[in-house]
Design an enzyme around this catalytic site. Sequence first.
Site, PDB file in Angstrom:
ATOM      1  N   TRP A 142      31.701  12.535 102.429  1.00 18.10           N
ATOM      2  CA  TRP A 142      30.602  11.728 101.793  1.00 18.10           C
ATOM      3  C   TRP A 142      29.311  12.333 101.724  1.00 18.10           C
ATOM      4  O   TRP A 142      28.782  12.541 100.991  1.00 18.10           O
ATOM      5  CB  TRP A 142      30.603  10.196 102.364  1.00 18.10           C
ATOM      6  CG  TRP A 142      32.090   9.531 102.056  1.00 18.10           C
ATOM      7  CD1 TRP A 142      32.817   8.582 103.041  1.00 18.10           C
ATOM      8  CD2 TRP A 142      32.631   9.212 100.939  1.00 18.10           C
ATOM      9  NE1 TRP A 142      33.600   8.094 102.378  1.00 18.10           N
ATOM     10  CE2 TRP A 142      33.529   8.383 101.207  1.00 18.10           C
ATOM     11  CE3 TRP A 142      32.069   9.451  99.611  1.00 18.10           C
ATOM     12  CZ2 TRP A 142      34.617   8.029 100.146  1.00 18.10           C
ATOM     13  CZ3 TRP A 142      33.161   9.101  98.430  1.00 18.10           C
ATOM     14  CH2 TRP A 142      34.382   8.312  98.897  1.00 18.10           C
ATOM     15  N   ASP A 187      23.343   7.367 105.819  1.00 18.70           N
ATOM     16  CA  ASP A 187      24.394   6.832 105.112  1.00 18.70           C
ATOM     17  C   ASP A 187      25.303   5.734 106.071  1.00 18.70           C
ATOM     18  O   ASP A 187      26.012   6.649 107.030  1.00 18.70           O
ATOM     19  CB  ASP A 187      25.113   7.459 104.053  1.00 18.70           C
ATOM     20  CG  ASP A 187      26.459   6.667 103.781  1.00 18.70           C
ATOM     21  OD1 ASP A 187      26.755   5.474 103.911  1.00 18.70           O
ATOM     22  OD2 ASP A 187      27.295   7.636 103.048  1.00 18.70           O
ATOM     23  N   LYS A 232      32.642  -1.934 103.449  1.00 18.14           N
ATOM     24  CA  LYS A 232      33.514  -1.599 104.811  1.00 18.14           C
ATOM     25  C   LYS A 232      33.384  -2.421 105.753  1.00 18.14           C
ATOM     26  O   LYS A 232      34.555  -2.799 106.197  1.00 18.14           O
ATOM     27  CB  LYS A 232      32.732  -0.144 105.175  1.00 18.14           C
ATOM     28  CG  LYS A 232      32.702   0.994 103.984  1.00 18.14           C
ATOM     29  CD  LYS A 232      34.095   1.523 103.815  1.00 18.14           C
ATOM     30  CE  LYS A 232      34.065   2.140 102.320  1.00 18.14           C
ATOM     31  NZ  LYS A 232      33.136   3.424 102.515  1.00 18.14           N
TER      32      LYS A 232
HETATM   33  C1  LIG Z   1      33.072   4.702 101.116  1.00 20.68           C
HETATM   34  C2  LIG Z   1      32.050   5.227 101.525  1.00 20.68           C
HETATM   35  C3  LIG Z   1      31.265   5.751 100.422  1.00 20.68           C
HETATM   36  C4  LIG Z   1      31.368   5.667  98.943  1.00 20.68           C
HETATM   37  O1  LIG Z   1      30.993   4.246  98.666  1.00 20.68           O
HETATM   38  P1  LIG Z   1      31.264   3.883  97.104  1.00 20.68           P
HETATM   39  O2  LIG Z   1      30.849   2.277  97.368  1.00 20.68           O
HETATM   40  O3  LIG Z   1      32.548   4.018  96.678  1.00 20.68           O
HETATM   41  O4  LIG Z   1      30.325   4.804  96.446  1.00 20.68           O
HETATM   42  C5  LIG Z   1      30.124   6.756 100.964  1.00 20.68           C
HETATM   43  N1  LIG Z   1      29.743   6.925 102.070  1.00 20.68           N
HETATM   44  C6  LIG Z   1      30.663   6.412 103.238  1.00 20.68           C
HETATM   45  C7  LIG Z   1      30.107   6.632 104.801  1.00 20.68           C
HETATM   46  C8  LIG Z   1      31.631   5.451 102.926  1.00 20.68           C
HETATM   47  O5  LIG Z   1      32.392   5.040 103.846  1.00 20.68           O
END
Ligand SMILES: *Cc1c(COP(=O)(O)O)cnc(C)c1O
Length: 362
Positions: free
Chosen positions: A103, A173, A197
Amino acid sequence: MTQNRVYNFSAGPAVLPQEVLKIAADEMLNYQNSGMSVMEMSHRSKTYDNIIKTAEKDLRDLLNIPDNYKVLFLQGGAHLQFSMVPINLLKNGVADYIVTGQWAKKAYQEAQKYGKINKVATSEDKTFSYIPDCSDLDISPDADYVYICENNTIYGTKFHTLPNTKGKILVSDMSSCFLSEPVDVTKYGLIYAGVQKNVGPAGVQIVIIREDLLREDLPSWCPTMLSYKVHADNDSLYNTPPAYGIYICGLVFKWLKKQGGLEAIKQHNEKKAKILYDFLDNSKLFKGTVEKDSRSLMNVPFVTGSEELDKKFIEEAKNAGLVQLKGHRSVGGMRASIYNAMPIEGVEKLVEFMAKFEKENL
Ligand SMILES: *Cc1c(COP(=O)(O)O)cnc(C)c1O
C-alpha cells in the site's frame, strides 16, 4: 454468538461488532421514529445532520482530536488518498515516502504524478517483513511531508515508533490500525483510514487533517471533489456523503466508547494478539513471518512452510467455521486479521484448531 455466524478473519471488509449489526437491523425499517431507513433519508435532514455530527463528536472524543484538526468523511477508498494527499499537500513539489509494503508502494508510485517523490526507506529487501529504522533518515530539506503506512495489512507489520521526520509534516495511512489503540493526533499533519478494515462498511474514508494544511490555492486542474478544503468548508456535505456507511461508523464509535475507549480496546487487542503470537512462537509447524519487534496487533501472517499444507489448513479451518484465513495473493500462506470486533473466543478457537491441525499433520 448468534447461530450461523462464523469467525471471520478477513483483512477487509472485515468483522463488525455483532451488537452494532443488531442495532442496525433493528433500526433498518424505521430509524428512531423517523418512519424511514437511514438509507432513505435526505443527507440535509435534521435527523441525518444529528447522525453525522454525533459520529464526528464521538470520534473526536475517542481519539482526543484537537480543535485545530478537521474530521472529514469522504469516499474513494484509501486509493483516492494516494492522490489527494500529494495534490493537496505538495507546495514545494517534494515529498519523502517510507515504503514498508504494497500500500505504501502504491501511494509512492501514485504520488510520482504530482512531484519529486523520494523513497527514503524501504523494507522491500526482505519482503516487507520488518519496519526499518527511521530514527535518522535522509529527509529532504524541502519535503512538504513524510509519508508512512502505519500498519501494513498485507505483511502484518506496524510502526511501533514513528519516524523522525526532522520537523516535516507526518502523513499516515492508518486504514488497518485506525481506532485499535490511542494515538497522539498532534504528531501528525494528516491521518487517513478506509473504514472497511476496523470501523465500518466499505465506502467511507475518514481524513483527519490539521487546519493549516487546508489550501485554497490548489492547481487549477484539481477536481473540486479532491480538495480537502472544499469538504472541510462544507462539513463533509459538499455533495451526498456515503450516508449509511457513516451511520454504521457512528454506531461503532458508540460501541468503542462502551468498551471503555481506545486504551481498553488496546489492552484487549494486545491480549488477543498475544494468544496467537505465543502459539506461533512455540509451534513446530506454524511460523510467523514478521520480525518480532515489528509485529502488528491487527494482521498476523503465518505459514507452515508447505504450500500444500497451507491449502489444507485453510480448507479445514473453513469447515470448522474459521474463515478468510488465506494470506494476501501477493504473499501466500495464511493471515489472521484480528480487528477490534474479533472476540477473544475467535482467537482461542483458532489457536485450538491450529494445535489440533499441528498434531494431525506433523
Ligand atoms: C486496504 C488498504 C488500502 C486500500 O484500501 P481501498 O479502500 O481498497 O482503496 C490501503 N491502505 C491500507 C493500509 C489498507 O489496509
